[in-house]
Design a protein around this motif. Structure first.
Motif, PDB file in Angstrom:
ATOM      1  N   LEU A 177       0.847  -1.185   0.000  1.00 37.85           N
ATOM      2  CA  LEU A 177       0.000   0.000   0.000  1.00 37.85           C
ATOM      3  C   LEU A 177       0.883   1.236   0.000  1.00 37.85           C
ATOM      4  O   LEU A 177       1.902   1.281   0.697  1.00 37.85           O
ATOM      5  N   MET A 178       0.511   2.236  -0.770  1.00 40.54           N
ATOM      6  CA  MET A 178       1.320   3.442  -0.885  1.00 40.54           C
ATOM      7  C   MET A 178       0.493   4.667  -0.541  1.00 40.54           C
ATOM      8  O   MET A 178      -0.638   4.830  -1.016  1.00 40.54           O
ATOM      9  N   PHE A 179       1.059   5.528   0.292  1.00 43.89           N
ATOM     10  CA  PHE A 179       0.413   6.774   0.679  1.00 43.89           C
ATOM     11  C   PHE A 179       1.396   7.910   0.420  1.00 43.89           C
ATOM     12  O   PHE A 179       2.564   7.832   0.789  1.00 43.89           O
ATOM     13  N   ILE A 180       0.933   8.964  -0.218  1.00 44.25           N
ATOM     14  CA  ILE A 180       1.767  10.135  -0.487  1.00 44.25           C
ATOM     15  C   ILE A 180       1.085  11.332   0.139  1.00 44.25           C
ATOM     16  O   ILE A 180      -0.053  11.672  -0.203  1.00 44.25           O
ATOM     17  N   SER A 181       1.766  11.989   1.070  1.00 39.18           N
ATOM     18  CA  SER A 181       1.168  13.124   1.761  1.00 39.18           C
ATOM     19  C   SER A 181       2.093  14.326   1.682  1.00 39.18           C
ATOM     20  O   SER A 181       3.315  14.191   1.795  1.00 39.18           O
ATOM     21  N   PRO A 182       1.539  15.542   1.495  1.00 41.91           N
ATOM     22  CA  PRO A 182       2.361  16.750   1.432  1.00 41.91           C
ATOM     23  C   PRO A 182       3.046  17.007   2.766  1.00 41.91           C
ATOM     24  O   PRO A 182       2.502  16.739   3.823  1.00 41.91           O
ATOM     25  N   CYS A 183       4.257  17.512   2.695  1.00 42.82           N
ATOM     26  CA  CYS A 183       5.004  17.854   3.903  1.00 42.82           C
ATOM     27  C   CYS A 183       5.879  19.060   3.582  1.00 42.82           C
ATOM     28  O   CYS A 183       7.040  18.926   3.211  1.00 42.82           O
ATOM     29  N   GLY A 184       5.338  20.271   3.699  1.00 45.42           N
ATOM     30  CA  GLY A 184       6.063  21.472   3.330  1.00 45.42           C
ATOM     31  C   GLY A 184       6.361  21.484   1.851  1.00 45.42           C
ATOM     32  O   GLY A 184       5.483  21.288   1.024  1.00 45.42           O
ATOM     33  N   ASN A 185       7.625  21.700   1.515  1.00 47.17           N
ATOM     34  CA  ASN A 185       8.034  21.672   0.108  1.00 47.17           C
ATOM     35  C   ASN A 185       8.405  20.269  -0.352  1.00 47.17           C
ATOM     36  O   ASN A 185       8.834  20.085  -1.481  1.00 47.17           O
ATOM     37  N   ASN A 186       8.266  19.294   0.538  1.00 45.08           N
ATOM     38  CA  ASN A 186       8.588  17.929   0.188  1.00 45.08           C
ATOM     39  C   ASN A 186       7.315  17.095   0.124  1.00 45.08           C
ATOM     40  O   ASN A 186       6.223  17.573   0.427  1.00 45.08           O
ATOM     41  N   LYS A 187       7.468  15.842  -0.245  1.00 45.78           N
ATOM     42  CA  LYS A 187       6.371  14.892  -0.152  1.00 45.78           C
ATOM     43  C   LYS A 187       6.894  13.644   0.538  1.00 45.78           C
ATOM     44  O   LYS A 187       7.989  13.180   0.257  1.00 45.78           O
ATOM     45  N   THR A 188       6.081  13.124   1.452  1.00 47.46           N
ATOM     46  CA  THR A 188       6.432  11.899   2.146  1.00 47.46           C
ATOM     47  C   THR A 188       5.751  10.737   1.459  1.00 47.46           C
ATOM     48  O   THR A 188       4.531  10.732   1.276  1.00 47.46           O
ATOM     49  N   CYS A 189       6.531   9.752   1.084  1.00 47.13           N
ATOM     50  CA  CYS A 189       5.991   8.540   0.474  1.00 47.13           C
ATOM     51  C   CYS A 189       6.099   7.423   1.503  1.00 47.13           C
ATOM     52  O   CYS A 189       7.188   7.097   1.979  1.00 47.13           O
ATOM     53  N   LEU A 190       4.962   6.847   1.864  1.00 46.95           N
ATOM     54  CA  LEU A 190       4.913   5.781   2.858  1.00 46.95           C
ATOM     55  C   LEU A 190       4.467   4.491   2.183  1.00 46.95           C
ATOM     56  O   LEU A 190       3.412   4.447   1.538  1.00 46.95           O
ATOM     57  N   LEU A 191       5.278   3.440   2.308  1.00 41.64           N
ATOM     58  CA  LEU A 191       4.954   2.124   1.776  1.00 41.64           C
ATOM     59  C   LEU A 191       4.693   1.180   2.942  1.00 41.64           C
ATOM     60  O   LEU A 191       5.457   1.154   3.909  1.00 41.64           O
ATOM     61  N   GLN A 192       3.614   0.398   2.843  1.00 41.99           N
ATOM     62  CA  GLN A 192       3.255  -0.529   3.913  1.00 41.99           C
ATOM     63  C   GLN A 192       2.963  -1.898   3.324  1.00 41.99           C
ATOM     64  O   GLN A 192       2.154  -2.034   2.401  1.00 41.99           O
ATOM     65  N   ASP A 193       3.619  -2.944   3.861  1.00 45.24           N
ATOM     66  CA  ASP A 193       3.405  -4.284   3.330  1.00 45.24           C
ATOM     67  C   ASP A 193       2.237  -4.968   4.035  1.00 45.24           C
ATOM     68  O   ASP A 193       1.585  -4.397   4.907  1.00 45.24           O
ATOM     69  N   PHE A 194       1.969  -6.230   3.665  1.00 43.76           N
ATOM     70  CA  PHE A 194       0.816  -6.948   4.195  1.00 43.76           C
ATOM     71  C   PHE A 194       0.917  -7.209   5.690  1.00 43.76           C
ATOM     72  O   PHE A 194      -0.091  -7.425   6.363  1.00 43.76           O
TER      73      PHE A 194
END
Length: 315
Positions: free
Chosen positions: A38-55
């Protein structure tokens, strides 16, 4: 190869030089054995945080710098396709390998609030050009644009005109295909092959056809062996079509066997994959706990480790 998941693999590769060397030499084989995350991308200031989560719930977080004001609108060859609403350019980033490619603004593209929904894009590698090629179109338009990367940056855009409104675009086994509305009916669809090589890049209509409702969403989906067209009626109701006949003269027919053999992961990022679950031996507990007749898994974002290091070669 007995590491539990991608998170542990990345931690293992960061211990020391010798462990990193061992990890890199086995990375492709390891990634190919792991199911989607599962992938979640959330804004974080001028960056973006990409979070990957397995089963198993393990999480891997990485920062993608200098991408404020961009929206992730797709996934190709393990790269997130990020589009700048104001700058109208594309920045492609692989969150695992950190490989990046930048492509300039697209001429004549119509910018509105629906543009990120309409854009279809793929990344392919051309051995003859020894370069990456980024190919994009806007759904239900008559144009395809492509740009050849040079030292990490895309060059000028070239255009290919179509006689049909384009629905989707996909690279498979060295070729690029488009899914289109037929010129004589919105209920009929056909498939074209896109050839980018000089002297004149062009679309060639393949003698294929199938009929579907105007209320259904159609898009390509592929396994290692076959290319399919998926017809989505709702989030959990779908039908998979497989070409029957020769490559240049076939009818796309419903394929129930595909639904029995494959787990189909449908992503809101316009990239879906059909994979045989037995290729992921470490994930048998997930499928046992989520036993469903059709094995259809829908999420806003799936990240596919097995595609992270794969390259769509365009011959």
């Amino acid at each position: 190869m007995r590491l539990a998941g991608v998170v542990e693999f990345l931690s293992f590769s960061g211990v020391c030089k010798s462990w990193r060397s061992l990890a890199l030499s086995n990375r492709k084989m390891f990634m190919a054995s792991k199911p989607p995350m599962l992938m979640f991308i959330s804004p974080c200031g001028n960056n973006k945080t990409c979070l990957l989560q397995d089963f198993e719930g393990r999480k891997f977080k990485t920062m993608i710098p200098q991408l404020g004001g961009r929206e992730c609108l797709g996934l190709s060859c393990g790269h997130l396709i990020l589009f700048g609403q104001q700058t109208r350019d594309f920045w492609l980033v692989n969150p695992i390998t950190r490989h990046q490619l930048h492509f300039p603004n697209v001429p004549t593209i119509k910018i509105d609030k629906e543009i990120t929904i309409r854009i279809r894009a793929i990344l392919v590698f051309s051995p003859s050009l020894n370069s990456w090629v980024f190919v994009m179109t806007s759904r239900a338009t008559y144009e395809i644009w492509f740009s050849i990367a040079e030292e990490g940056k895309g060059g000028a855009w070239s255009r290919v005109s179509s006689s049909f409104r384009i629905i989707d675009i996909h690279a498979f086994k060295g070729k690029i295909y488009t899914l289109n509305y037929s010129s004589d009916s919105w209920l009929r669809r056909n498939v074209c092959e896109l050839r980018l090589h000089p002297p004149v890049p062009k679309l060639t209509l393949l003698d294929t056809h199938f009929v579907g409702s105007t209320s259904c969403v159609f898009n390509f989906v592929s396994s290692d062996e076959n290319l399919y067209v998926m017809q989505c009626v709702s989030r959990y109701a779908y039908m998979v079509h497989k070409p029957v006949g020769s490559q240049l003269n076939c009818v796309w027919a419903p394929c129930e066997k595909t639904r029995q053999e494959y787990a189909l992961f449908h992503s809101g990022l316009k990239f879906s994959v059909a994979v045989k679950p037995e290729s992921w031996p470490s994930s048998s507990s997930f499928f046992d706990a989520n036993r469903r007749g059709d094995r259809f898994y829908s999420a806003k974002g799936w990240y596919f480790p097995h595609a992270c290091l794969n390259v769509n070669y365009y011959t």
